[in-house]
Design a protein around this motif. Structure first.
Motif, PDB file in Angstrom:
ATOM      1  N   THR A   1       2.643 -28.765  14.634  1.00 59.55           N
ATOM      2  CA  THR A   1       3.727 -27.801  14.715  1.00 59.55           C
ATOM      3  C   THR A   1       4.485 -27.763  13.396  1.00 59.55           C
ATOM      4  O   THR A   1       4.456 -28.702  12.613  1.00 59.55           O
ATOM      5  N   GLY A   2       5.192 -26.678  13.178  1.00 61.56           N
ATOM      6  CA  GLY A   2       5.988 -26.581  11.958  1.00 61.56           C
ATOM      7  C   GLY A   2       6.126 -25.141  11.504  1.00 61.56           C
ATOM      8  O   GLY A   2       5.330 -24.273  11.873  1.00 61.56           O
ATOM      9  N   GLU A   3       7.163 -24.874  10.716  1.00 59.96           N
ATOM     10  CA  GLU A   3       7.373 -23.528  10.211  1.00 59.96           C
ATOM     11  C   GLU A   3       6.284 -23.172   9.208  1.00 59.96           C
ATOM     12  O   GLU A   3       5.803 -24.006   8.452  1.00 59.96           O
ATOM     13  N   ARG A   4       5.906 -21.903   9.190  1.00 58.01           N
ATOM     14  CA  ARG A   4       4.886 -21.412   8.281  1.00 58.01           C
ATOM     15  C   ARG A   4       5.389 -20.152   7.581  1.00 58.01           C
ATOM     16  O   ARG A   4       6.193 -19.398   8.129  1.00 58.01           O
ATOM     17  N   ALA A   5       4.862 -19.934   6.368  1.00 59.11           N
ATOM     18  CA  ALA A   5       5.262 -18.752   5.601  1.00 59.11           C
ATOM     19  C   ALA A   5       4.649 -17.483   6.160  1.00 59.11           C
ATOM     20  O   ALA A   5       5.191 -16.389   5.986  1.00 59.11           O
ATOM     21  N   ALA A   6       3.506 -17.604   6.836  1.00 62.78           N
ATOM     22  CA  ALA A   6       2.832 -16.430   7.370  1.00 62.78           C
ATOM     23  C   ALA A   6       2.047 -16.829   8.612  1.00 62.78           C
ATOM     24  O   ALA A   6       1.681 -17.993   8.782  1.00 62.78           O
ATOM     25  N   LEU A   7       1.779 -15.843   9.454  1.00 63.53           N
ATOM     26  CA  LEU A   7       0.966 -16.068  10.647  1.00 63.53           C
ATOM     27  C   LEU A   7      -0.498 -16.086  10.235  1.00 63.53           C
ATOM     28  O   LEU A   7      -0.966 -15.190   9.539  1.00 63.53           O
ATOM     29  N   SER A   8      -1.219 -17.109  10.651  1.00 63.22           N
ATOM     30  CA  SER A   8      -2.617 -17.247  10.245  1.00 63.22           C
ATOM     31  C   SER A   8      -3.497 -16.206  10.932  1.00 63.22           C
ATOM     32  O   SER A   8      -3.211 -15.761  12.050  1.00 63.22           O
ATOM     33  N   ALA A   9      -4.576 -15.820  10.265  1.00 58.99           N
ATOM     34  CA  ALA A   9      -5.524 -14.867  10.845  1.00 58.99           C
ATOM     35  C   ALA A   9      -6.156 -15.437  12.110  1.00 58.99           C
ATOM     36  O   ALA A   9      -6.468 -14.697  13.054  1.00 58.99           O
ATOM     37  N   SER A  10      -6.339 -16.760  12.140  1.00 60.99           N
ATOM     38  CA  SER A  10      -6.948 -17.392  13.314  1.00 60.99           C
ATOM     39  C   SER A  10      -6.088 -17.222  14.561  1.00 60.99           C
ATOM     40  O   SER A  10      -6.596 -17.224  15.687  1.00 60.99           O
ATOM     41  N   ALA A  11      -4.783 -17.052  14.362  1.00 60.89           N
ATOM     42  CA  ALA A  11      -3.874 -16.914  15.500  1.00 60.89           C
ATOM     43  C   ALA A  11      -4.157 -15.631  16.274  1.00 60.89           C
ATOM     44  O   ALA A  11      -4.295 -15.646  17.504  1.00 60.89           O
ATOM     45  N   THR A  12      -4.236 -14.523  15.571  1.00 60.76           N
ATOM     46  CA  THR A  12      -4.451 -13.256  16.252  1.00 60.76           C
ATOM     47  C   THR A  12      -5.856 -13.185  16.851  1.00 60.76           C
ATOM     48  O   THR A  12      -6.051 -12.604  17.921  1.00 60.76           O
ATOM     49  N   THR A  13      -6.825 -13.797  16.176  1.00 63.56           N
ATOM     50  CA  THR A  13      -8.187 -13.823  16.715  1.00 63.56           C
ATOM     51  C   THR A  13      -8.228 -14.579  18.031  1.00 63.56           C
ATOM     52  O   THR A  13      -8.804 -14.115  19.031  1.00 63.56           O
ATOM     53  N   LEU A  14      -7.625 -15.766  18.052  1.00 70.75           N
ATOM     54  CA  LEU A  14      -7.618 -16.587  19.263  1.00 70.75           C
ATOM     55  C   LEU A  14      -6.891 -15.877  20.403  1.00 70.75           C
ATOM     56  O   LEU A  14      -7.381 -15.840  21.538  1.00 70.75           O
ATOM     57  N   ALA A  15      -5.720 -15.326  20.122  1.00 67.89           N
ATOM     58  CA  ALA A  15      -4.956 -14.645  21.167  1.00 67.89           C
ATOM     59  C   ALA A  15      -5.749 -13.482  21.744  1.00 67.89           C
ATOM     60  O   ALA A  15      -5.761 -13.258  22.962  1.00 67.89           O
ATOM     61  N   GLY A  16      -6.428 -12.753  20.880  1.00 73.54           N
ATOM     62  CA  GLY A  16      -7.239 -11.639  21.353  1.00 73.54           C
ATOM     63  C   GLY A  16      -8.375 -12.100  22.252  1.00 73.54           C
ATOM     64  O   GLY A  16      -8.652 -11.484  23.289  1.00 73.54           O
ATOM     65  N   GLN A  17      -9.032 -13.198  21.870  1.00 71.38           N
ATOM     66  CA  GLN A  17     -10.124 -13.731  22.689  1.00 71.38           C
ATOM     67  C   GLN A  17      -9.618 -14.149  24.069  1.00 71.38           C
ATOM     68  O   GLN A  17     -10.269 -13.887  25.095  1.00 71.38           O
ATOM     69  N   LEU A  18      -8.462 -14.812  24.092  1.00 72.71           N
ATOM     70  CA  LEU A  18      -7.921 -15.267  25.372  1.00 72.71           C
ATOM     71  C   LEU A  18      -7.505 -14.094  26.256  1.00 72.71           C
ATOM     72  O   LEU A  18      -7.761 -14.096  27.467  1.00 72.71           O
ATOM     73  N   CYS A  19      -6.876 -13.098  25.673  1.00 68.19           N
ATOM     74  CA  CYS A  19      -6.435 -11.948  26.459  1.00 68.19           C
ATOM     75  C   CYS A  19      -7.618 -11.162  27.029  1.00 68.19           C
ATOM     76  O   CYS A  19      -7.493 -10.511  28.070  1.00 68.19           O
ATOM     77  N   GLU A  20      -8.755 -11.253  26.361  1.00 71.10           N
ATOM     78  CA  GLU A  20      -9.958 -10.599  26.869  1.00 71.10           C
ATOM     79  C   GLU A  20     -10.592 -11.388  28.021  1.00 71.10           C
ATOM     80  O   GLU A  20     -11.301 -10.816  28.847  1.00 71.10           O
ATOM     81  N   SER A  21     -10.319 -12.689  28.063  1.00 68.34           N
ATOM     82  CA  SER A  21     -10.991 -13.536  29.053  1.00 68.34           C
ATOM     83  C   SER A  21     -10.135 -13.859  30.271  1.00 68.34           C
ATOM     84  O   SER A  21     -10.625 -14.429  31.239  1.00 68.34           O
ATOM     85  N   THR A  22      -8.837 -13.513  30.249  1.00 69.80           N
ATOM     86  CA  THR A  22      -7.967 -13.816  31.380  1.00 69.80           C
ATOM     87  C   THR A  22      -6.842 -12.799  31.454  1.00 69.80           C
ATOM     88  O   THR A  22      -6.439 -12.223  30.432  1.00 69.80           O
TER      89      THR A  22
END
Length: 263
Positions: free
Chosen positions: A178-199
């Protein structure tokens, strides 16, 4: 389906992006006032960290917050006593590590959560293969056990996590702590999209959501966000409940604007 999941589904289906701020329990003498400020700022649920001496998934800020809370004498029982009887109007989700769950035993631990009015549980270091006992104890107590998925989780395991998670699925935005980041990682949106497609269970994205812009970006694929280190950094630096509430209100506004239909 437990009260946490019902609540989050209802808000999502009403067109609302979900906001779940985090607070380390007993971080200050007036820590409950921060919870009230979270609600006033538009939180849909609140994650309460039960401090542990070896928080392996947490970065420097949450580790510092845990150390401060433990130095003040924080304990699971004291934190739950502080939550008992609170009428905040949003679900509470306890987050911790296996050691604290196993100390009292899953059944007693989950029962204590329910007695204190806690609706959900996150056990950060609980592998899927070892989740059966805690999963059953949580279900018996009426507590939703939310599971974590990371960008490195292979698709079959991702599907199993989405199927067995309750309340919501916690999508970890990156491989790291955990921790503050300067930008949202590309992996974040990919993972969220995969999960939203599966549930159809709510998917909340956490680890590194620090600014209103990042939160707005996150909900283009996820149902909502978890905000932790950015809040705790402010509190450790002396921010009052009103100060933190103003920060969260700006994030709430960004989420609402992102959800507004295009004119």
């Amino acid at each position: 389906m437990g009260l946490l999941e019902i609540h989050l589904r209802q808000r999502r289906e009403a067109g609302r992006a979900l906001l779940m701020p985090y607070l380390t329990g007993a971080i200050t003498g007036d820590w409950v006032d921060y919870l009230r400020a979270f609600v006033d700022a538009g939180a849909d649920a609140i994650e309460i960290g039960l401090p542990f001496s070896d928080p392996t998934l947490d970065g420097a800020t949450i580790q510092e917050a845990s150390h401060v809370a433990l130095s003040r004498g924080a304990s699971v029982r004291a934190i739950l006593a502080g939550l008992s009887g609170l009428e905040l109007g949003v679900p509470l989700v306890a987050s911790t590590y296996q050691n604290l769950v196993l100390h009292d035993g899953p059944e007693a631990f989950c029962g204590a959560l329910r007695t204190a009015g806690v609706d959900g549980l996150i056990v950060a270091d609980l592998p899927l293969e070892e989740a059966d006992e805690v999963e059953q104890a949580a279900a018996d107590a009426g507590v939703d056990l939310a599971l974590l998925a990371s960008p490195a989780t292979p698709p079959p395991r991702l599907a199993a996590i989405a199927r067995r998670s309750r309340g919501f699925v916690y999508a970890v935005s990156l491989m790291g702590t955990t921790g503050e980041r300067a930008a949202l990682s590309a992996s974040a949106t990919t993972l969220a999209g995969q999960l939203c497609e599966s549930t159809d269970r709510p998917v909340l994205l956490g680890f590194g959501i620090s600014t209103p812009d990042q939160a707005a970006q996150a909900i283009r694929t996820a149902d909502g966000v978890v905000v932790g280190a950015a809040i705790m950094r402010r509190i450790l630096d002396g921010a009052s409940p009103a100060d933190v509430g103003a920060y969260l209100a700006a994030m709430r506004q960004a989420l609402d604007q992102e959800r507004e239909p295009a004119s």
